[in-house]
Design an enzyme around this catalytic site. Sequence first.
Site, PDB file in Angstrom:
ATOM      1  N   GLY A 144     -13.268   7.703  74.499  1.00  0.00           N
ATOM      2  CA  GLY A 144     -14.604   8.278  74.585  1.00  0.00           C
ATOM      3  C   GLY A 144     -14.744   9.545  73.763  1.00  0.00           C
ATOM      4  O   GLY A 144     -15.797   9.795  73.152  1.00  0.00           O
ATOM      5  N   ASP A 145     -13.686  10.352  73.728  1.00  0.00           N
ATOM      6  CA  ASP A 145     -13.712  11.573  72.925  1.00  0.00           C
ATOM      7  C   ASP A 145     -13.786  11.238  71.439  1.00  0.00           C
ATOM      8  O   ASP A 145     -14.501  11.907  70.671  1.00  0.00           O
ATOM      9  CB  ASP A 145     -12.458  12.411  73.192  1.00  0.00           C
ATOM     10  CG  ASP A 145     -12.296  12.769  74.654  1.00  0.00           C
ATOM     11  OD1 ASP A 145     -13.304  12.811  75.378  1.00  0.00           O
ATOM     12  OD2 ASP A 145     -11.148  12.999  75.077  1.00  0.00           O
ATOM     13  N   GLY A 200     -11.946  18.642  74.562  1.00  0.00           N
ATOM     14  CA  GLY A 200     -12.448  19.440  73.454  1.00  0.00           C
ATOM     15  C   GLY A 200     -11.640  19.263  72.188  1.00  0.00           C
ATOM     16  O   GLY A 200     -12.176  19.014  71.109  1.00  0.00           O
ATOM     17  N   ARG A 234      -3.754   2.427  69.856  1.00  0.00           N
ATOM     18  CA  ARG A 234      -2.667   3.379  69.645  1.00  0.00           C
ATOM     19  C   ARG A 234      -2.381   4.123  70.949  1.00  0.00           C
ATOM     20  O   ARG A 234      -3.278   4.311  71.759  1.00  0.00           O
ATOM     21  CB  ARG A 234      -3.047   4.395  68.559  1.00  0.00           C
ATOM     22  CG  ARG A 234      -3.436   3.748  67.242  1.00  0.00           C
ATOM     23  CD  ARG A 234      -3.981   4.761  66.257  1.00  0.00           C
ATOM     24  NE  ARG A 234      -4.178   4.164  64.940  1.00  0.00           N
ATOM     25  CZ  ARG A 234      -4.518   4.852  63.860  1.00  0.00           C
ATOM     26  NH1 ARG A 234      -4.726   6.167  63.939  1.00  0.00           N
ATOM     27  NH2 ARG A 234      -4.662   4.238  62.700  1.00  0.00           N
ATOM     28  N   ASN A 261      -9.626  16.816  71.434  1.00  0.00           N
ATOM     29  CA  ASN A 261      -9.774  15.446  70.942  1.00  0.00           C
ATOM     30  C   ASN A 261     -11.050  15.293  70.107  1.00  0.00           C
ATOM     31  O   ASN A 261     -11.039  14.676  69.034  1.00  0.00           O
ATOM     32  CB  ASN A 261      -9.833  14.463  72.113  1.00  0.00           C
ATOM     33  CG  ASN A 261      -8.557  14.410  72.923  1.00  0.00           C
ATOM     34  OD1 ASN A 261      -7.499  14.820  72.460  1.00  0.00           O
ATOM     35  ND2 ASN A 261      -8.656  13.901  74.139  1.00  0.00           N
ATOM     36  N   LYS A 314     -19.898   2.350  77.708  1.00  0.00           N
ATOM     37  CA  LYS A 314     -19.541   1.343  78.706  1.00  0.00           C
ATOM     38  C   LYS A 314     -18.201   0.680  78.414  1.00  0.00           C
ATOM     39  O   LYS A 314     -17.982  -0.485  78.777  1.00  0.00           O
ATOM     40  CB  LYS A 314     -20.646   0.288  78.796  1.00  0.00           C
ATOM     41  CG  LYS A 314     -22.012   0.855  79.161  1.00  0.00           C
ATOM     42  CD  LYS A 314     -23.087  -0.210  79.167  1.00  0.00           C
ATOM     43  CE  LYS A 314     -24.437   0.364  79.575  1.00  0.00           C
ATOM     44  NZ  LYS A 314     -25.497  -0.667  79.577  1.00  0.00           N
ATOM     45  N   GLU A 370     -14.674  20.949  80.551  1.00  0.00           N
ATOM     46  CA  GLU A 370     -13.318  21.415  80.831  1.00  0.00           C
ATOM     47  C   GLU A 370     -13.117  22.893  80.497  1.00  0.00           C
ATOM     48  O   GLU A 370     -12.001  23.381  80.555  1.00  0.00           O
ATOM     49  CB  GLU A 370     -12.294  20.558  80.072  1.00  0.00           C
ATOM     50  CG  GLU A 370     -12.199  19.140  80.608  1.00  0.00           C
ATOM     51  CD  GLU A 370     -11.146  18.298  79.926  1.00  0.00           C
ATOM     52  OE1 GLU A 370     -10.739  17.291  80.524  1.00  0.00           O
ATOM     53  OE2 GLU A 370     -10.725  18.631  78.796  1.00  0.00           O
TER      54      GLU A 370
END
Length: 291
Positions: free
Chosen positions: A240-241, A40, A274, A42, A207, A136
């Site tokens: 992904g976030d 969340g 990073r 992120n 993906k 989450e």
Amino acid sequence: MTIWNLGSINADYFYRVPHLPAPGETILADAMERGLGGKGANMSVAAARSGAHVSHIGAVGPDGQWAIDRLTEYGVDTRPIAKLDAPTGHAVISLDAAGENAIIVYPGANRELAQDAIGLALTESSSGDLLLMQNETNGQAFAAETGSKLGLKVAYAAAPFSAEAVKAVLPYLDILVLNQIEMAQLVDETGLLPGPKMGVDTVIVTKGAEGCTLYDRANGWDAIGFDAILVDPVDTTGAGDTFTGYFLAGIDRGMSTDEAIGLAIKAAALMVTRQGTADVIPDLKEVLDWG
């Protein structure tokens, strides 16, 4: 407009290891760092750093003021964040030399947020705003139904995957983002593929290094592929976030779906060069200037 994110807030503990441990194996870490994380947090940071106005609905424990302060520094509206007696959530993240990870998450306060607090925050929303959720926290089904009734566009990142959680929110979703493993799990559990029977206008299946696939009502549910930008990854945690936050920020400011995906792919590619999570998510200028 505003992106309202019902999302987790974690302390991320990163352990750099020579390889991910096998069952029963004990290894020594080369380094350890603490940073702001949680799917969340992120996504809130990514959307805010992309220029969106983001209000984060979540919870921390008595030890979590530092996380609230960090979110504020990154441009997130933290007024809806509750302080509870439960400990702040945290994650233990092992990172190998190739940038792959293994993660253990302790939810803590993220799963203790009162339904009334979620409802109160959403009373400040306006029709046309975006509501984002992940798996989450608690309260996703209530938030999705409430947001839909209020005229919000409801987006959901189905991670960590739970078939029951996804099925509870599917009737209210406009946007669904999930990776290819989670998509396979959803099909196994429900038999639903992107299309009229699923009932979600926009489905994006990520993906990793292979990019993503878009299934969209406007395109007749045809699968449209988008290539990733190839980089040498340092740390894939939070990629992904970052993609989801940037994508929704793009949609929020009126970009087409294709344009928002292109921007999100670029942000995620820069992110994996990073080490870290929320603290190293690039801002919009960095993404636009990169490459």
